[in-house]
Structure formats: C-alpha cells, structure tokens
Design a protein around this motif. Structure first.
Motif, mmCIF file in Angstrom:
data_model
loop_
_atom_site.group_PDB
_atom_site.id
_atom_site.type_symbol
_atom_site.label_atom_id
_atom_site.label_comp_id
_atom_site.label_asym_id
_atom_site.label_seq_id
_atom_site.Cartn_x
_atom_site.Cartn_y
_atom_site.Cartn_z
ATOM 1 N N ALA A 72 37.635 38.327 38.972
ATOM 2 C CA ALA A 72 37.744 37.297 37.933
ATOM 3 C C ALA A 72 36.620 36.279 38.058
ATOM 4 N N GLY A 73 36.277 35.926 39.298
ATOM 5 C CA GLY A 73 35.191 34.976 39.505
ATOM 6 C C GLY A 73 33.856 35.537 39.065
ATOM 7 N N CYS A 74 33.611 36.806 39.382
ATOM 8 C CA CYS A 74 32.360 37.450 38.974
ATOM 9 C C CYS A 74 32.229 37.495 37.455
ATOM 10 N N GLU A 75 33.341 37.827 36.787
ATOM 11 C CA GLU A 75 33.296 37.903 35.333
ATOM 12 C C GLU A 75 33.081 36.524 34.713
ATOM 13 N N ALA A 76 33.737 35.501 35.267
ATOM 14 C CA ALA A 76 33.621 34.157 34.708
ATOM 15 C C ALA A 76 32.214 33.592 34.871
ATOM 16 N N LEU A 77 31.558 33.903 36.010
ATOM 17 C CA LEU A 77 30.250 33.324 36.307
ATOM 18 C C LEU A 77 29.094 34.275 36.034
ATOM 19 N N GLY A 78 29.407 35.468 35.533
ATOM 20 C CA GLY A 78 28.352 36.402 35.185
ATOM 21 C C GLY A 78 27.619 36.965 36.392
ATOM 22 N N VAL A 79 28.339 37.188 37.466
ATOM 23 C CA VAL A 79 27.739 37.720 38.701
ATOM 24 C C VAL A 79 28.197 39.160 38.893
ATOM 25 N N PRO A 80 27.284 40.109 39.070
ATOM 26 C CA PRO A 80 27.697 41.505 39.317
ATOM 27 C C PRO A 80 28.527 41.598 40.597
ATOM 28 N N GLN A 81 29.562 42.420 40.571
ATOM 29 C CA GLN A 81 30.434 42.536 41.734
ATOM 30 C C GLN A 81 29.738 43.179 42.927
ATOM 31 N N ASP A 82 28.654 43.930 42.666
ATOM 32 C CA ASP A 82 27.913 44.560 43.749
ATOM 33 C C ASP A 82 26.626 43.800 44.075
ATOM 34 N N SER A 83 26.609 42.504 43.733
ATOM 35 C CA SER A 83 25.380 41.718 43.917
ATOM 36 C C SER A 83 25.059 41.441 45.374
ATOM 37 N N LEU B 188 43.204 40.113 45.619
ATOM 38 C CA LEU B 188 42.350 39.065 45.058
ATOM 39 C C LEU B 188 41.807 39.469 43.696
ATOM 40 N N ASP B 189 41.465 40.757 43.536
ATOM 41 C CA ASP B 189 40.938 41.224 42.253
ATOM 42 C C ASP B 189 42.020 41.263 41.179
ATOM 43 N N ALA B 190 43.274 41.335 41.593
ATOM 44 C CA ALA B 190 44.370 41.426 40.626
ATOM 45 C C ALA B 190 44.710 40.075 40.004
ATOM 46 N N THR B 191 44.396 38.988 40.695
ATOM 47 C CA THR B 191 44.766 37.671 40.173
ATOM 48 C C THR B 191 43.791 37.204 39.104
ATOM 49 N N PRO B 192 44.273 36.510 38.077
ATOM 50 C CA PRO B 192 43.371 35.962 37.046
ATOM 51 C C PRO B 192 42.611 34.728 37.530
ATOM 52 N N ASP B 193 43.035 34.164 38.669
ATOM 53 C CA ASP B 193 42.323 33.010 39.209
ATOM 54 C C ASP B 193 40.954 33.439 39.729
ATOM 55 N N CYS B 194 40.002 32.538 39.611
ATOM 56 C CA CYS B 194 38.655 32.773 40.124
ATOM 57 C C CYS B 194 38.645 32.318 41.585
ATOM 58 N N SER C 155 33.887 27.933 56.457
ATOM 59 C CA SER C 155 33.618 28.220 55.045
ATOM 60 C C SER C 155 34.629 27.449 54.204
ATOM 61 N N ILE C 156 34.489 27.581 52.898
ATOM 62 C CA ILE C 156 35.356 26.843 51.974
ATOM 63 C C ILE C 156 35.973 27.828 50.991
ATOM 64 N N LEU C 157 37.281 27.808 50.914
ATOM 65 C CA LEU C 157 38.003 28.629 49.938
ATOM 66 C C LEU C 157 38.135 27.824 48.648
ATOM 67 N N CYS C 158 37.611 28.389 47.563
ATOM 68 C CA CYS C 158 37.720 27.723 46.254
ATOM 69 C C CYS C 158 38.559 28.591 45.329
ATOM 70 N N VAL C 159 39.667 28.046 44.888
ATOM 71 C CA VAL C 159 40.527 28.717 43.910
ATOM 72 C C VAL C 159 40.402 27.969 42.587
ATOM 73 N N SER C 160 39.914 28.678 41.562
ATOM 74 C CA SER C 160 39.700 28.068 40.242
ATOM 75 C C SER C 160 40.710 28.656 39.265
ATOM 76 N N ARG C 161 41.564 27.811 38.748
ATOM 77 C CA ARG C 161 42.609 28.262 37.816
ATOM 78 C C ARG C 161 42.194 27.944 36.383
#
Length: 344
Positions: free
Chosen positions: A52-63, A30-36, A125-131
């Motif tokens: 990728a999602g953490c970087e796009a949304l400004g969320v620390p990965q250890d939050s 999951l961390d290898a893909t550019p998709d959020c 839950s809901i899986l969200c894939v953001s391309r």
C-alpha cells in the motif's frame, strides 16, 4: 522478544538473512493492510515499505528502497514531516497529517511515527503507519468551505441590505423634490412607487437570468434589464442591440436611468402622445457602452426646452456618478440622447 526480534530484523535490515518462520507471513500481513506501513531510518531513509505504501508513493516494490522518505511527499507537508521525524529520531512518538499525489488522485494520511528502540535506548529505526483519512479530510474541507460560503453570504446580505436602505432613502429624497417641482401634478407616493417598480422589475430580470444561467455571475445581459424596465410601455418601446454584459452592481444605475428617461418622455416626449414610440439601441466600443435613446412621434419640438426639468437633472447626475457622459439632440420629431458609460 525473540519473535519480535526476528520480525524487526526483517524490517529493519531487509537484506539480512533470518531463519524466522514468521518473516514471510509478516510481509504478507503487511501487504494485506490498506494502511501505508514503512520502516524509516533515523535520518529519514526508507528501509522497507508494504504494498500500500509503494502504491501511494509511486515506489516500485522491487526498488530495494534506501531513498529519502520526505521527498516522496508533496513539498507542503515537508515541514511537519521533518518535525515529526526529528521527534521520533529522539525516541518519542510523533504524528503529522500527510498527503500523497498519484495518478488516482490526492489522498490524505494520518502518519503515526513510533521509534523502534533497542535495549540500550538507541533508536534503530522508525515505524511509520499512515492511515488513509481522505474521506474524512474531504468532508472536513467541504464543511469548512460551506461555513466560509455562509460567512460570505451573510456579509453580502448585510451589505446588500445596507445598500437597499441607501437606495430607498435616496429615492425618497428624489421623489420629494420631483413632487415639489412647479410643473408636477403627481404625488410623492406615486413617483416613489413608480421608481421602486422599475427597480423591482430590473431585479426580477436579474434574478430570472441567474436561475437560467450562473446565479453567481458578476454580469447580466443588458437586454434583459432594458426590457424589464420598459415593460409598462409595451410595443411602444423597441430595444435593439447585441449581447452586452453589464456588471450586476450597475443594474440600479441602468434601471433608474431608463426609468427617468421614460418618465420625462411620458410627461413631455413621444410617450405623452397616442402614437409616439421610443427606440433604445446599444453597442460596446472597447470598455465603453454606447446607448442611444431615440424618441419619435411626440409633440413637435422647435427648440431645446428651457429650463431643464428635475428629471433631466436626475439623469445627468446618474450618468456623472457612473463616470459617463450624455449628449442630447432635440430634433423636431423627438429627443435623441446619446449615453456613454464606462464598463470597466
């Protein structure tokens, strides 16, 4: 489904202990893909998210996550996001266009929401894939802007063509009346050609200035217009004034105004003699342009000419139509005309 169950347990409940040997591999994938990629609870809280999602949304990965998802997005996408989230929480696939803002700039996303449903039909839950569709969106935006510019250009060209027909029609009428005046010995063709020539030179000056500077500028330097219109009179005409910008839509008025003053001068004033000259000077006072036309070296004037000719009436009409005023002083050495024209 045991493997899938182990994977989803890791995603749905990040803190849960699982013996699945694929859980770490799944995270690495999951961390290898550019998709959020994120897992969201049915009520819209982020359960976990890849790098990728953490970087796009400004969320620390250890939050530790657990924060509401939609507030991480720009406000303008919240309505569509809420609608898609509700649809997914009801067990349906959903999609909406998103956007994220980070120090690296704005990125556009195609968000696909897939509900993760257990055997009883409950949405866990809901899986969200953001391309990332930033490049595609920017190209589409550029295309839309180009189409809009073409529409505006077409409308502007249509407007200008109509104005051109109106100006030419008006000039024909003016030339007919001027040629019919008792003291006129010039044909209507010559009069009309001279007026159109003055407008053409003014237009050339505006176009040349647009090429050198901003072609879409709303104003043009007055000196360029004066010099262009008065060009046929060479060094017998002197222009004196600072840098004053006049609206583009006033160029026709200035061109006709100066042409008529010059025409009257050629007929009766300083430009009718071999040694006469004209000085044009201007300045701005607030939003009013003060322009003075000074003639010297023409036939001696003993009194104000009566009756006034058609050319003088033409000048007066042009000035009045622009909301301005003109005052004439007939000195022995030549005419002085003071014009005051509002510029805004």
């Amino acid at each position: 489904m045991e493997v899938a169950s182990g994977i989803y347990t890791r995603l749905i409940f990040p803190n849960a202990k699982t013996e699945s040997p694929l859980s770490d591999l799944q995270k690495a994938m999951l961390d290898a893909t550019p998709d959020c990629i994120k897992i969201v609870s049915p009520d819209g809280h982020v359960l976990t998210m890849n790098r990728a999602g953490c970087e796009a949304l400004g969320v620390p990965q250890d939050s530790g996550f657990g924060m509401p998802w939609l507030p991480l997005l720009p406000p303008e996408v919240h309505p569509l996001g809420r609608e898609a989230l509700q649809k997914a929480a009801d067990g349906e696939n959903a999609r909406f266009p998103g956007k994220s803002i980070s120090p690296t700039g704005i990125r556009y996303w195609d968000n696909l929401l897939t509900p993760l449903i257990d055997g009883s039909g409950q949405v866990l839950s809901i899986l969200c894939v953001s391309r990332d569709i930033t490049s595609k969106t920017q190209l589409e935006n550029q295309l839309e802007e180009a189409i809009e510019r073409e529409k505006l250009l077409s409308a502007e060209m249509h407007h200008r063509i109509k104005n051109l027909f109106s100006v030419v029609s008006g000039l024909i009428g003016i030339s007919e009346r001027e040629a019919a005046a008792p003291d006129s010995s010039v044909s209507i063709t010559k009069i009309l050609r001279d007026k159109l020539g003055a407008l053409a030179r003014a237009s050339d000056a505006v176009f040349a200035q647009g090429i050198k500077g901003n072609p879409d500028a709303a104003t043009i330097d007055l000196a360029a217009v004066v010099q262009a219109v008065m060009q046929p009179y060479g060094d017998r005409c002197t222009a004196v004034g600072g840098s004053v910008s006049v609206p583009r839509n006033s160029i026709t008025t200035f061109a006709l105004l100066l042409h008529e003053l010059a025409t009257n001068s050629v007929k009766y004033g300083s430009l009718s003699t071999d040694h006469g000259s004209v000085t044009i000077q201007w300045s701005m006072e607030g939003k009013t342009l003060n322009l003075t036309w000074i003639e010297i070296g023409g036939p001696l004037i003993s009194s104000s000419p009566e009756p006034r000719g058609f050319g003088s009436e033409m000048v007066d009409r042009i000035v009045r139509s622009s909301g301005g005023a003109i005052n004439r002083t007939w000195r022995a050495e030549g005419l002085v005309a003071d014009l005051h024209l509002p510029m805004g």
